[in-house]
Design a protein around this motif. Sequence first.
Motif, mmCIF file in Angstrom:
data_model
loop_
_atom_site.group_PDB
_atom_site.id
_atom_site.type_symbol
_atom_site.label_atom_id
_atom_site.label_comp_id
_atom_site.label_asym_id
_atom_site.label_seq_id
_atom_site.Cartn_x
_atom_site.Cartn_y
_atom_site.Cartn_z
ATOM 1 N N ALA A 240 -20.940 -11.497 -26.046
ATOM 2 C CA ALA A 240 -22.167 -11.958 -25.408
ATOM 3 C C ALA A 240 -22.399 -11.046 -24.214
ATOM 4 O O ALA A 240 -21.441 -10.557 -23.602
ATOM 5 C CB ALA A 240 -22.051 -13.411 -24.956
ATOM 6 N N VAL A 241 -23.644 -10.801 -23.894
ATOM 7 C CA VAL A 241 -23.974 -9.899 -22.791
ATOM 8 C C VAL A 241 -23.352 -10.412 -21.495
ATOM 9 O O VAL A 241 -23.515 -11.574 -21.126
ATOM 10 C CB VAL A 241 -25.504 -9.770 -22.630
ATOM 11 C CG1 VAL A 241 -25.840 -8.908 -21.413
ATOM 12 C CG2 VAL A 241 -26.117 -9.170 -23.887
ATOM 13 N N GLY A 242 -22.595 -9.544 -20.835
ATOM 14 C CA GLY A 242 -21.968 -9.892 -19.567
ATOM 15 C C GLY A 242 -20.712 -10.724 -19.682
ATOM 16 O O GLY A 242 -20.122 -11.108 -18.670
ATOM 17 N N GLN A 243 -20.263 -10.998 -20.922
ATOM 18 C CA GLN A 243 -19.095 -11.863 -21.107
ATOM 19 C C GLN A 243 -17.978 -11.193 -21.910
ATOM 20 O O GLN A 243 -17.124 -11.857 -22.478
ATOM 21 C CB GLN A 243 -19.519 -13.164 -21.790
ATOM 22 C CG GLN A 243 -20.502 -13.987 -20.967
ATOM 23 C CD GLN A 243 -20.880 -15.290 -21.639
ATOM 24 O OE1 GLN A 243 -20.079 -15.883 -22.357
ATOM 25 N NE2 GLN A 243 -22.103 -15.740 -21.417
ATOM 26 N N GLY A 244 -17.988 -9.877 -21.946
ATOM 27 C CA GLY A 244 -16.924 -9.169 -22.640
ATOM 28 C C GLY A 244 -17.099 -9.170 -24.147
ATOM 29 O O GLY A 244 -18.089 -9.671 -24.682
ATOM 30 N N ALA A 245 -16.110 -8.603 -24.830
ATOM 31 C CA ALA A 245 -16.166 -8.503 -26.291
ATOM 32 C C ALA A 245 -14.765 -8.642 -26.871
ATOM 33 O O ALA A 245 -13.772 -8.296 -26.227
ATOM 34 C CB ALA A 245 -16.771 -7.164 -26.710
ATOM 35 N N THR A 246 -14.709 -9.171 -28.084
ATOM 36 C CA THR A 246 -13.447 -9.270 -28.818
ATOM 37 C C THR A 246 -13.639 -8.649 -30.190
ATOM 38 O O THR A 246 -14.564 -9.015 -30.919
ATOM 39 C CB THR A 246 -12.997 -10.729 -28.989
ATOM 40 O OG1 THR A 246 -12.868 -11.344 -27.704
ATOM 41 C CG2 THR A 246 -11.652 -10.790 -29.708
ATOM 42 N N PHE A 247 -12.769 -7.702 -30.524
ATOM 43 C CA PHE A 247 -12.790 -7.075 -31.844
ATOM 44 C C PHE A 247 -11.587 -7.566 -32.635
ATOM 45 O O PHE A 247 -10.441 -7.399 -32.205
ATOM 46 C CB PHE A 247 -12.769 -5.550 -31.719
ATOM 47 C CG PHE A 247 -14.088 -4.970 -31.308
ATOM 48 C CD1 PHE A 247 -14.985 -4.498 -32.261
ATOM 49 C CD2 PHE A 247 -14.449 -4.915 -29.971
ATOM 50 C CE1 PHE A 247 -16.214 -3.977 -31.885
ATOM 51 C CE2 PHE A 247 -15.678 -4.401 -29.579
ATOM 52 C CZ PHE A 247 -16.568 -3.933 -30.541
ATOM 53 N N TYR A 248 -11.866 -8.195 -33.769
ATOM 54 C CA TYR A 248 -10.823 -8.702 -34.652
ATOM 55 C C TYR A 248 -10.666 -7.762 -35.842
ATOM 56 O O TYR A 248 -11.645 -7.184 -36.321
ATOM 57 C CB TYR A 248 -11.196 -10.088 -35.182
ATOM 58 C CG TYR A 248 -11.321 -11.161 -34.135
ATOM 59 C CD1 TYR A 248 -10.202 -11.885 -33.708
ATOM 60 C CD2 TYR A 248 -12.559 -11.473 -33.576
ATOM 61 C CE1 TYR A 248 -10.320 -12.885 -32.749
ATOM 62 C CE2 TYR A 248 -12.686 -12.468 -32.616
ATOM 63 C CZ TYR A 248 -11.559 -13.169 -32.206
ATOM 64 O OH TYR A 248 -11.671 -14.157 -31.255
ATOM 65 N N PHE A 249 -9.429 -7.625 -36.322
ATOM 66 C CA PHE A 249 -9.226 -6.846 -37.543
ATOM 67 C C PHE A 249 -8.009 -7.358 -38.303
ATOM 68 O O PHE A 249 -7.063 -7.897 -37.721
ATOM 69 C CB PHE A 249 -9.081 -5.350 -37.244
ATOM 70 C CG PHE A 249 -7.879 -4.966 -36.420
ATOM 71 C CD1 PHE A 249 -6.693 -4.566 -37.026
ATOM 72 C CD2 PHE A 249 -7.937 -4.986 -35.033
ATOM 73 C CE1 PHE A 249 -5.593 -4.190 -36.273
ATOM 74 C CE2 PHE A 249 -6.844 -4.616 -34.266
ATOM 75 C CZ PHE A 249 -5.665 -4.219 -34.888
ATOM 76 N N THR A 250 -8.073 -7.214 -39.620
ATOM 77 C CA THR A 250 -6.963 -7.584 -40.492
ATOM 78 C C THR A 250 -6.450 -6.334 -41.188
ATOM 79 O O THR A 250 -7.154 -5.332 -41.300
ATOM 80 C CB THR A 250 -7.408 -8.610 -41.552
ATOM 81 O OG1 THR A 250 -8.423 -8.017 -42.382
ATOM 82 C CG2 THR A 250 -7.971 -9.863 -40.898
ATOM 83 N N LEU A 251 -5.221 -6.405 -41.656
ATOM 84 C CA LEU A 251 -4.609 -5.270 -42.362
ATOM 85 C C LEU A 251 -3.955 -5.757 -43.652
ATOM 86 O O LEU A 251 -3.519 -6.899 -43.725
ATOM 87 C CB LEU A 251 -3.559 -4.599 -41.471
ATOM 88 C CG LEU A 251 -4.086 -3.927 -40.196
ATOM 89 C CD1 LEU A 251 -2.930 -3.515 -39.306
ATOM 90 C CD2 LEU A 251 -4.934 -2.710 -40.557
#
Length: 251
Positions: A240-251
Amino acid sequence: MRDNTEQKQAEAALIKEKEEVEKRTHQLQIYINELEAFAYSVSHDLRTPLRSIDGFSQMLFEHYNDKLDDEGKSYLQRVRSASQRMAELIDDLINLSRVTRSEMHYETVDLSALARTITMELQQSQPERDVEFTIAPGLVAKGDAHLLRVALKNLLDNAWKFSRKQASAGIKFGYAETNGQPAYFVRDNGVGFDMAYANKLFGAFQRLHAPDEFEGSGIGLATVQRIIHRHGGKIWAESAVGQGATFYFTL
């Protein structure tokens, strides 16, 4: 007897359809490989003339500086900046192609150790920054060690870059369950982005922020996605704008 005949006809039709799909898939892969080889070749061949442009521009600036007025110096500096920018884009494009073309070597990879090494490098590059890193211990995965390092470095580099406006930044690498699915994640408390544009995140040369605000070519996340896909996984983001980011990934 009739049912048996119909069953055999249906099975034959399925086999034929499967063979056709496999044939088209093979042809598509050939086209993709040829396109990537072409992109790699063109990108590689462009390096030499760009080096010449940058090199001769620098010589002009150094040896004929007193003969140029301020406007001429400004034009020359723009030429140098543009050629250097193009060189960076070409290098990124070549690296993206290498990620797809390189042979994979599977082994057990200590992702936590990789993350610690990468974050140490980031801290050494800008020791004046106040950033708290939280790295979950014992995270391992089966995969290509080199490619996974490239992917993790791109994700952590992004977290580092987009959190730099925070007086006290926080970056986390961990493992969690999201929507009922276990996944690794990289999280920051930076500027974030509007999820309405999330579909553009992983496209080559796609950027959600202005170049004068945050540097970069827009190749990093495209590279990460290709690496994750080559490992049979997937990657997505929440923000969200101004609230950071989280990137998820699977392997």
